[in-house]
Design a protein around this motif. Structure first.
Motif, short mmCIF file in Angstrom:
data_model
loop_
_atom_site.label_atom_id
_atom_site.label_comp_id
_atom_site.label_asym_id
_atom_site.label_seq_id
_atom_site.Cartn_x
_atom_site.Cartn_y
_atom_site.Cartn_z
N GLU A 1 0.93 -1.39 0.02
CA GLU A 1 0.05 0.30 -0.14
C GLU A 1 0.36 1.05 -0.29
O GLU A 1 0.64 2.54 -0.45
CB GLU A 1 -0.59 -0.01 1.57
CG GLU A 1 -2.15 -1.33 1.27
CD GLU A 1 -1.28 -2.45 2.05
OE1 GLU A 1 0.03 -2.40 1.46
OE2 GLU A 1 -2.17 -2.96 1.12
N GLU A 2 2.41 0.82 0.39
CA GLU A 2 2.59 2.43 0.78
C GLU A 2 3.77 2.72 -0.64
O GLU A 2 4.95 3.61 -0.10
CB GLU A 2 3.18 2.16 2.17
CG GLU A 2 2.39 2.52 3.35
CD GLU A 2 2.96 2.39 4.93
OE1 GLU A 2 4.47 1.92 4.58
OE2 GLU A 2 2.40 2.34 5.58
N THR A 3 3.60 0.84 -1.43
CA THR A 3 4.59 1.42 -2.60
C THR A 3 4.57 2.24 -3.53
O THR A 3 3.47 1.88 -3.81
CB THR A 3 5.47 -0.01 -3.23
OG1 THR A 3 5.69 -0.58 -1.23
CG2 THR A 3 6.38 0.36 -4.37
N PRO A 4 4.98 3.46 -4.41
CA PRO A 4 3.97 4.13 -5.07
C PRO A 4 4.34 4.33 -6.47
O PRO A 4 5.47 3.28 -6.38
CB PRO A 4 4.58 5.30 -4.68
CG PRO A 4 6.25 5.02 -3.58
CD PRO A 4 5.80 4.56 -2.91
N ASP A 5 4.54 4.48 -7.19
CA ASP A 5 4.84 4.15 -8.62
C ASP A 5 5.55 4.40 -8.92
O ASP A 5 6.86 3.44 -10.05
CB ASP A 5 3.58 4.89 -9.66
CG ASP A 5 2.69 4.39 -9.77
OD1 ASP A 5 1.94 3.53 -9.22
OD2 ASP A 5 1.46 4.89 -10.94
N SER A 6 6.88 5.41 -8.33
CA SER A 6 8.13 5.44 -9.03
C SER A 6 8.90 4.76 -8.57
O SER A 6 9.70 4.18 -9.08
CB SER A 6 8.04 7.34 -7.75
OG SER A 6 7.99 6.90 -6.89
N GLU A 7 8.53 4.29 -7.25
CA GLU A 7 9.69 3.02 -6.81
C GLU A 7 9.55 1.29 -7.35
O GLU A 7 10.28 0.76 -7.94
CB GLU A 7 9.21 2.97 -5.27
CG GLU A 7 10.32 1.56 -4.35
CD GLU A 7 11.47 2.55 -3.85
OE1 GLU A 7 11.78 2.57 -3.47
OE2 GLU A 7 11.79 3.81 -4.66
N TRP A 8 8.29 1.47 -8.10
CA TRP A 8 8.18 0.03 -8.96
C TRP A 8 8.76 0.45 -10.14
O TRP A 8 9.55 -0.28 -10.57
CB TRP A 8 6.69 0.27 -9.16
CG TRP A 8 5.78 -0.75 -8.26
CD1 TRP A 8 5.17 0.42 -7.00
CD2 TRP A 8 5.22 -1.95 -8.20
NE1 TRP A 8 4.33 -0.90 -6.41
CE2 TRP A 8 4.57 -2.33 -7.35
CE3 TRP A 8 5.50 -3.35 -8.62
CZ2 TRP A 8 4.12 -3.17 -6.98
CZ3 TRP A 8 5.54 -4.56 -8.21
CH2 TRP A 8 3.80 -4.50 -6.99
N ARG B 1 11.75 2.35 -10.68
CA ARG B 1 12.76 2.58 -9.91
C ARG B 1 13.34 1.02 -9.81
O ARG B 1 14.13 0.65 -10.26
CB ARG B 1 13.73 2.82 -9.27
CG ARG B 1 14.55 3.46 -8.92
CD ARG B 1 15.14 4.01 -7.00
NE ARG B 1 14.70 3.37 -6.26
CZ ARG B 1 15.15 2.85 -4.99
NH1 ARG B 1 16.62 2.83 -5.53
NH2 ARG B 1 15.04 2.38 -4.08
N PHE B 2 12.62 0.03 -9.40
CA PHE B 2 13.24 -1.49 -9.35
C PHE B 2 12.96 -1.84 -10.12
O PHE B 2 13.72 -2.57 -10.91
CB PHE B 2 11.96 -2.09 -7.91
CG PHE B 2 12.88 -1.99 -6.69
CD1 PHE B 2 13.54 -3.10 -6.34
CD2 PHE B 2 12.38 -0.82 -6.10
CE1 PHE B 2 13.68 -2.96 -4.78
CE2 PHE B 2 13.13 -0.92 -4.16
CZ PHE B 2 13.29 -1.52 -4.29
N PHE B 3 12.47 -1.15 -11.40
CA PHE B 3 12.53 -2.13 -12.78
C PHE B 3 13.47 -1.88 -13.54
O PHE B 3 13.96 -2.78 -14.38
CB PHE B 3 10.92 -1.55 -13.85
CG PHE B 3 9.89 -2.78 -14.88
CD1 PHE B 3 10.61 -3.71 -15.13
CD2 PHE B 3 10.93 -2.13 -15.81
CE1 PHE B 3 10.68 -4.30 -15.60
CE2 PHE B 3 10.84 -2.45 -16.95
CZ PHE B 3 10.29 -3.88 -17.11
N ASP B 4 13.79 -0.48 -13.76
CA ASP B 4 14.65 0.13 -14.33
C ASP B 4 15.90 -0.04 -13.67
O ASP B 4 16.95 -1.10 -14.79
CB ASP B 4 14.62 1.69 -14.16
CG ASP B 4 13.73 1.58 -15.39
OD1 ASP B 4 12.75 1.62 -15.87
OD2 ASP B 4 13.21 3.05 -15.13
N VAL B 5 16.18 -0.24 -12.54
CA VAL B 5 17.61 -1.80 -11.88
C VAL B 5 17.74 -2.60 -12.00
O VAL B 5 18.75 -3.73 -12.62
CB VAL B 5 17.48 -0.94 -10.62
CG1 VAL B 5 18.46 -1.77 -10.20
CG2 VAL B 5 17.76 0.84 -10.13
N ASN B 6 16.43 -3.24 -11.86
CA ASN B 6 16.89 -5.10 -11.09
C ASN B 6 16.02 -5.53 -13.06
O ASN B 6 16.69 -6.88 -12.84
CB ASN B 6 16.00 -5.58 -10.51
CG ASN B 6 16.06 -4.80 -8.77
OD1 ASN B 6 17.24 -4.19 -8.94
ND2 ASN B 6 15.59 -5.46 -8.47
#
Length: 265
Positions: A100-107, A109-114
């Protein structure tokens, strides 16, 4: 006696200034490969190169400081190293956060890096490998790709993506002499994991060592080895799968997770 010999091979290990990546570099260097060490800063990269040179006398090493989550780094690495024999997509990040506390930007960022860092690099170097009829591509995924942690869903989805991508790429180059696999570590004693224990210690007032001892039995009770995995144990698997000895292993999700996955299918 089995002998892993990578003499004459050039390998890039992304995110390799610490933890699993650093351990992989050491193993590949011990096997005779010329290994490119990668960190986001020049200082960390140079420090890691010095550490490996001290640990592996005579190691053939280069340093390349870049953030492979950024597409513009591709041109620079391709110019510096036009061809690779081995690509280990190890770059990755993780944090604990509720869904619930994970915003679009964090999703994103994880997609771009990982995910996208490995996709772009593999797309860059795979054609040369297939042309030369030899190559090794490894994605360092995680048991979390199958066993999605509820407090790290944004992380688990990237690891599931890596497993799927590695299998798909392997199937796209049949009969090429190039193998593509994912390696699935379990909870591993890395700097990031130890930092997580230290942060928990500050919040709870309990010793970090005590939190570490109970982590696997409490949070990964299905683990058969009932302890954290050492980075070197993951590196051993990677060194093998990168070697000529593993020529018939491709499209696989190779488990180094202490047996905690009972049915990863």
């Amino acid at each position: 006696m089995l002998n892993i010999d990578l003499t004459g091979r050039t390998a890039l290990v992304t995110g390799s200034t610490a933890g699993i990546g650093l351990a992989i570099v050491k193993r590949l260097a011990e096997a005779g490969a010329h290994v490119i060490v990668n960190g986001r800063s020049q200082g960390r990269t140079d420090e890691a190169v010095r550490e490996i040179q001290n640990a592996v006398p005579g190691a053939k090493l280069s340093g390349f400081a870049a953030d492979f989550a950024k597409p513009e780094t591709l041109d620079a690495v391709a110019k510096a190293f036009p061809a690779l024999d081995i690509l280990v997509n190890n770059l990755g990040i993780f944090t604990q956060a509720s869904f619930e506390e994970t915003p679009d930007s964090e999703w994103q960022r994880f997609f771009d890096v990982n995910v996208m860092s490995g996709v772009r690099l593999t797309r860059q170097y795979l054609p040369g490998m297939t042309e030369r009829k030899w190559g090794r591509v490894v994605f360092i995924a995680s048991e979390s790709g199958f066993n999605i942690p509820p407090d790290m869903i944004h992380y688990g989805f990237t690891k599931a993506a890596q497993i799927a991508i590695a299998r798909g790429i392997a199937e796209s180059v049949p009969g090429s002499g190039v193998t593509v696999n994912s390696v699935l570590p379990g909870p591993t004693r890395t700097e990031g994991v130890l930092k997580m224990f230290e942060e928990a210690s500050k919040k709870t007032g309990r010793p970090a060592e005590e939190i570490e001892r109970e982590f696997v039995p409490k949070h990964r009770p299905a683990s058969i080895i009932q302890r954290l995995i050492e980075p070197e144990e993951v590196a051993n698997m990677v060194a093998y799968v990168c070697s000529p000895l593993a020529s018939a292993t491709t499209g696989a999700a190779l488990r180094v997770e202490g047996g905690l996955l009972r049915n990863p299918g």
